[in-house]
Every structure is written in structure tokens, then in C-alpha cells.
Design an enzyme around this catalytic site. Structure first.
Site, PDB file in Angstrom:
ATOM      1  NE  ARG A   1      -3.649   0.115   1.662  1.00  5.43           N
ATOM      2  CZ  ARG A   1      -4.416  -0.776   2.287  1.00  5.43           C
ATOM      3  NH1 ARG A   1      -4.446  -0.826   3.591  1.00  5.43           N
ATOM      4  NH2 ARG A   1      -5.128  -1.631   1.596  1.00  5.43           N
ATOM      5  CE1 TYR A   2       0.294   4.307   4.300  1.00  9.68           C
ATOM      6  CE2 TYR A   2       0.464   2.063   5.105  1.00  9.68           C
ATOM      7  CZ  TYR A   2      -0.137   3.302   5.142  1.00  9.68           C
ATOM      8  OH  TYR A   2      -1.159   3.533   6.022  1.00  9.68           O
TER       9      TYR A   2
ATOM     10  NE  ARG B   1       4.703   2.270   6.355  1.00  2.92           N
ATOM     11  CZ  ARG B   1       4.478   3.441   5.738  1.00  2.92           C
ATOM     12  NH1 ARG B   1       5.214   3.791   4.709  1.00  2.92           N
ATOM     13  NH2 ARG B   1       3.496   4.225   6.133  1.00  2.92           N
TER      14      ARG B   1
ATOM     15  CG  ASP C   1     -10.545  -0.924   9.940  1.00  3.94           C
ATOM     16  OD1 ASP C   1     -10.304   0.297   9.846  1.00  3.94           O
ATOM     17  OD2 ASP C   1      -9.663  -1.794  10.040  1.00  3.94           O
TER      18      ASP C   1
HETATM   19  C1  LIG Z   1      -0.750  -0.479   8.635  1.00  6.55           C
HETATM   20  C2  LIG Z   1      -0.137  -0.958   7.403  1.00  6.55           C
HETATM   21  C3  LIG Z   1       1.235  -0.845   7.192  1.00  6.55           C
HETATM   22  C4  LIG Z   1       2.163  -0.211   8.204  1.00  6.55           C
HETATM   23  O1  LIG Z   1       1.858   1.129   8.382  1.00  6.55           O
HETATM   24  P1  LIG Z   1       2.677   2.004   9.411  1.00  6.55           P
HETATM   25  O2  LIG Z   1       1.930   3.291   9.458  1.00  6.55           O
HETATM   26  O3  LIG Z   1       4.049   2.130   8.852  1.00  6.55           O
HETATM   27  O4  LIG Z   1       2.685   1.284  10.708  1.00  6.55           O
HETATM   28  C5  LIG Z   1       1.742  -1.297   6.008  1.00  6.55           C
HETATM   29  N1  LIG Z   1       0.955  -1.835   5.055  1.00  6.55           N
HETATM   30  C6  LIG Z   1      -0.372  -1.954   5.232  1.00  6.55           C
HETATM   31  C7  LIG Z   1      -1.182  -2.553   4.148  1.00  6.55           C
HETATM   32  C8  LIG Z   1      -0.963  -1.519   6.405  1.00  6.55           C
HETATM   33  O5  LIG Z   1      -2.284  -1.652   6.583  1.00  6.55           O
END
Ligand SMILES: *Cc1c(COP(=O)(O)O)cnc(C)c1O
Length: 438
Positions: free
Chosen positions: A117-118, A121, A298
Site C-alpha cells: 500500500r505504501y 513497506r 474499521d
Molecule cells: C498499517 C499498514 C502498514 C504499516 O503502516 P505504518 O503506518 O508504517 O505502521 C503497512 N501496510 C499496510 C497494508 C498496512 O495496513
């Protein structure tokens, strides 16, 4: 040690060595109403049973004997442990705005078992199993799927994806509960990930310290210790869950150099109270656990009865910020429906702005003025960090690219607005362009 949960004194004696053996606990997990009634002495009417059975058919039941033993049987209907672990018929009420996968974790999945998603990470679902099924689980859609743990080969595509994406520096093992894996298997997975050169940190999300603290064994610690820097986020929701066994598990983890954090979910009837959350946070830091996130519940199916207005969370944060240690306050987040990621929300502290003044208020209600500098020599940023007077001195700095709002703030990017690609106005524009044959 006594299995002290029977009110009618038909106490089942369990030897301490067995009780504290996590595999014994898993083997004796309470999965049926009958077992629950037998052990606790609580009796439901036939009518109640019927509804509960239907609920369990849709969203299965699983409680470890340890976690069950925390329920105050004289007051169980409002007991925070009971409410988190025992089904409510209200789970059968599914409303229009609720979704099986509100965070679009399955849509953001470039490889099996992986959610990306990000930018930097990923989330790796290494297990579909949990020792206890939280009634408020955001992945309720998966609870009761055929319980499974992917074999190593099935995870290979995910490992390859991480390997091929040099931007991924943080891998988060989630599930299910990753600590449902054997020490050996966990070791193998952690080892595989740690050998990827650009992965800087590994994280594990687990509720074991809360629902089955005996899972934290010396042999597990031996495995985890090898993979520093390792972060573990756990999931305490109520101070009652911080028992001596839980504290011992946390101490073992902290002593081995693992950085501990906690993610709570704001739950109506369980912890939607500033004093409960504050007590929880203070007890957590006392046990070397940093409160990390407080989640707004959620929009998963069947969770409406657990949901609070967002304002409740803001009110709770108001009671924490300034009132207690800065490291004892979590960030309150809403995980964006549709997969936008976590969005932080907090009370407003900025009251007004002048040309060179900001008016702020503090936790006591004092209104104060911060005078900003009349002159500030801003550094024009053209992303050329090598020749910048600010010394970043990183080779990678040049590769920096901007995303989202950051793009709007940048000196060099020409973007002045972010427009959703499915914007109606843009659709209309396209149509206009097509029809316009000048
Ligand atoms: C929560 C989450 C993360 C980690 O998010 P942080 O804000 O870095 O703790 C990474 N990927 C997904 C899909 C998430 O839901």
C-alpha cells in the site's frame, strides 16, 4: 494451577506446566458454545443459543483458556475480555456501508499473501491462524476460512516481489497471527527476508502477549533475537489484559532488544473512555511498550456495535496530550476505506494565524502566541542534495521523488493540484475533447 473458571466449583485442575504450555492452550482452545458453558458455568437460554450458534457459523468462536480465565464471571456481560472474545448476535447485523474488505487489502495485493500500500513497506500475511478470534477483527472475512499457513514455496512470489522492489525497506509480518507458526518455520521466513539487502527492518504484528503470553518462550526469543532490528506490535485494548503473565512475556521480549509497540482499537463498551485508555497507555509504557496506534474501528461487516463516533477518539486524545508523557500517547488513526492507508486525526491546537504569528492553545486551555521569524532564508530545493548547503550526504538523495501533498509543497514540481483520475469533471473534459473536432 487451577482452571479456575467454573463457578459451580467443578474446577478442573490443570498442572501449571500444562497451563503454561502454549501448545496445550491451543489444543484446548474453546471453540463451541457447549465448551464455553461447561467451563464457565454460564448458561444461555435455548433461544440465545440458537442465535449464538448462527453467529458462530458465520464468524467462528475461538478463545484460549488463558484469555477466557480473565473474564470476570460475576459481571461477564460488560466484561472487556468477554466482549472481545465472545460472539454477539449483533455481529449478524450487516449494514450497507460495511464491507468484507474495507481496506482493499486484497486489491492492493501484487503477489499472494502480500499487501503493498505504501511506497516503502509491505504487509506479509504469513498465517491465516489466530489462537483467539477477536470479535472486532478487521479481517473478519478471513476468520473461519479453512485455517491455513502457507508453505514456504507459496511465499516465494512475495519474497521475489520484495527482492525486486528496492524501495521496500520495512516488511511487516501479519496474518492471522505470525506467532502461530512454529519457531523453526518463523526462523526460516525471517531468515529469508533478512537476507534481502534493502530490507532494513522487520516487524511482527501479534496478539500473543495478550491472549496467549505463554507463546513467548525462551526458544522463540532465541529465534527473534537474531533478526535485529526487530519491531513487535501487539494489541492490548484494556488495562485488565496486562496480567503478570502478559507482563512477563513483554519483559522477555524487551530484554532481548526487541522494540515493542501497541496498537489498540477503540471499541464501544470496551475501552471508549479517556480514563481506560490513559491507564492502559501508562501501564504499557511501564512495561516498555510504546502506544503506537489507536484505531478507529474499521467498516468491516458486523462491527457496527463496536463503532464509536470519531469524536470519541478525539476526546480521548484530548485527555492524553499534555496530560501524560508524550511517549504514552498513541496516534489516533482512521484506516481509509478503499485502501488509502492510515489517516491520523487529533484535536486542533492551532487557533489562528497572522502574517508572522501563530495563535495556539494548550491542553489547559491557555491561548498563546508564537512569533515567527520576520526573516527566514529558505533554501530553494531543486532536489539536488549533492550541492545543497544542508548536508544530507546520502548517495540516494538524488533519487528522491515526491508523492501526494508533498508534491504540492515542493519547489520544483510544477503540479499545483491533485485531481482524482475518476473525477467527474475530468470525465466530462475527455468527452468534450472527443466531441470537439475543431
Ligand atoms: C498499517 C499498514 C502498514 C504499516 O503502516 P505504518 O503506518 O508504517 O505502521 C503497512 N501496510 C499496510 C497494508 C498496512 O495496513
Amino acid at each position: 494451577m487451577i482452571f479456575t473458571i467454573n463457578r459451580e466449583k467443578k474446577q478442573k485442575r490443570v498442572k501449571k506446566t500444562k497451563w503454561e504450555d502454549w501448545r496445550w492452550q491451543i489444543k484446548h482452545t474453546i471453540k463451541t458454545l457447549q465448551q464455553f458453558e461447561n467451563i464457565t458455568g454460564i448458561k444461555f437460554s435455548d433461544e440465545e443459543k440458537q442465535v449464538l450458534e448462527n453467529t458462530i457459523k458465520k464468524f467462528p468462536l475461538s478463545i484460549t483458556p488463558y484469555y477466557l480465565s480473565l473474564i470476570d464471571l460475576n459481571n461477564f456481560k460488560t466484561d472487556p475480555v468477554y466482549l472481545q472474545s465472545f460472539p454477539s448476535p449483533k455481529e449478524m447485523n450487516v449494514y450497507k456501508h460495511e464491507m468484507p474488505d474495507p481496506l482493499h487489502e486484497d486489491k492492493d495485493s501484487p503477489a499472494p499473501y502480500l499487501t503493498h500500500r505504501y511506497p516503502d513497506r509491505v504487509l506479509l500475511h504469513v498465517s491465516n491462524l489466530c489462537s483467539m478470534y477477536c470479535r472486532h477483527c478487521t479481517r473478519k472475512r478471513k476468520v473461519g476460512d479453512k485455517d491455513s499457513i502457507p508453505v514456504f514455496e507459496e511465499l516465494e512470489a512475495a519474497f521475489k516481489y520484495i527482492e525486486n522492489n528496492k524501495k521496500i525497506r520495512d516488511v511487516l509480518l501479519s496474518g492471522g497471527d505470525p506467532l502461530m507458526l512454529s519457531d523453526e518455520y518463523l526462523d526460516k521466513i525471517l531468515n529469508r527476508i533478512s537476507l534481502i539487502p534493502h530490507v532494513e527492518v522487520i516487524r511482527i504484528g501479534t496478539r500473543m502477549p495478550v491472549v496467549l503470553p505463554y507463546r513467548i518462550t525462551n526458544s522463540l526469543i532465541k529465534v527473534l533475537k537474531k533478526y535485529q532490528p526487530l519491531y513487535i506490535n501487539t494489541h492490548f485494548n484494556h488495562p485488565r489484559e496486562l496480567t503478570s503473565s502478559a507482563k512477563k512475556a513483554l519483559a522477555m521480549l524487551a530484554n532481548s532488544g526487541i522494540v515493542l509497540g501497541n496498537q489498540s482499537v477503540l471499541l464501544s463498551g470496551v475501552n471508549d473512555c479517556p480514563r481506560i485508555i490513559k491507564t492502559l497507555c501508562q501501564k504499557l509504557v511501564q512495561n516498555r511498550v510504546r502506544p503506537y496506534y489507536l484505531y478507529q474501528c474499521d467498516l468491516s461487516e458486523g462491527l457496527t456495535h463496536f463503532r464509536t463516533p470519531i469524536n470519541k477518539g478525539i476526546e480521548i486524545l484530548e485527555s492524553l496530550i499534555g496530560h501524560t508523557s508524550g511517549f504514552a500517547r498513541p496516534t489516533y488513526v482512521i484506516d481509509a476505506p478503499g485502501g488509502g492507508g492510515k489517516i491520523p486525526v487529533e484535536p486542533n491546537y492551532v487557533i489562528s494565524h497572522g502574517t508572522n504569528k501563530v495563535i495556539l492553545r494548550n491542553y489547559e486551555g491557555i491561548i498563546t502566541t508564537y512569533k515567527e521569524p520576520d526573516y527566514y532564508e529558505a533554501t530553494f530545493c531543486d532536489r539536488d542534495c549533492i550541492s545543497c548547503k544542508l548536508q544530507l550526504n546520502l548517495d540516494e538523495a538524488n533519487k528522491f521523488s515526491t508523492i501526494g501533498i508533498e508534491k504540492l509543497l515542493s519547489d520544483t514540481d510544477k503540479t499545483i493540484s491533485l485531481i482524482p483520475s475518476v473525477n467527474q469533471r475530468l470525465k466530462r473534459r475527455k468527452k468534450i475533447k472527443k466531441n470537439d473536432k475543431r
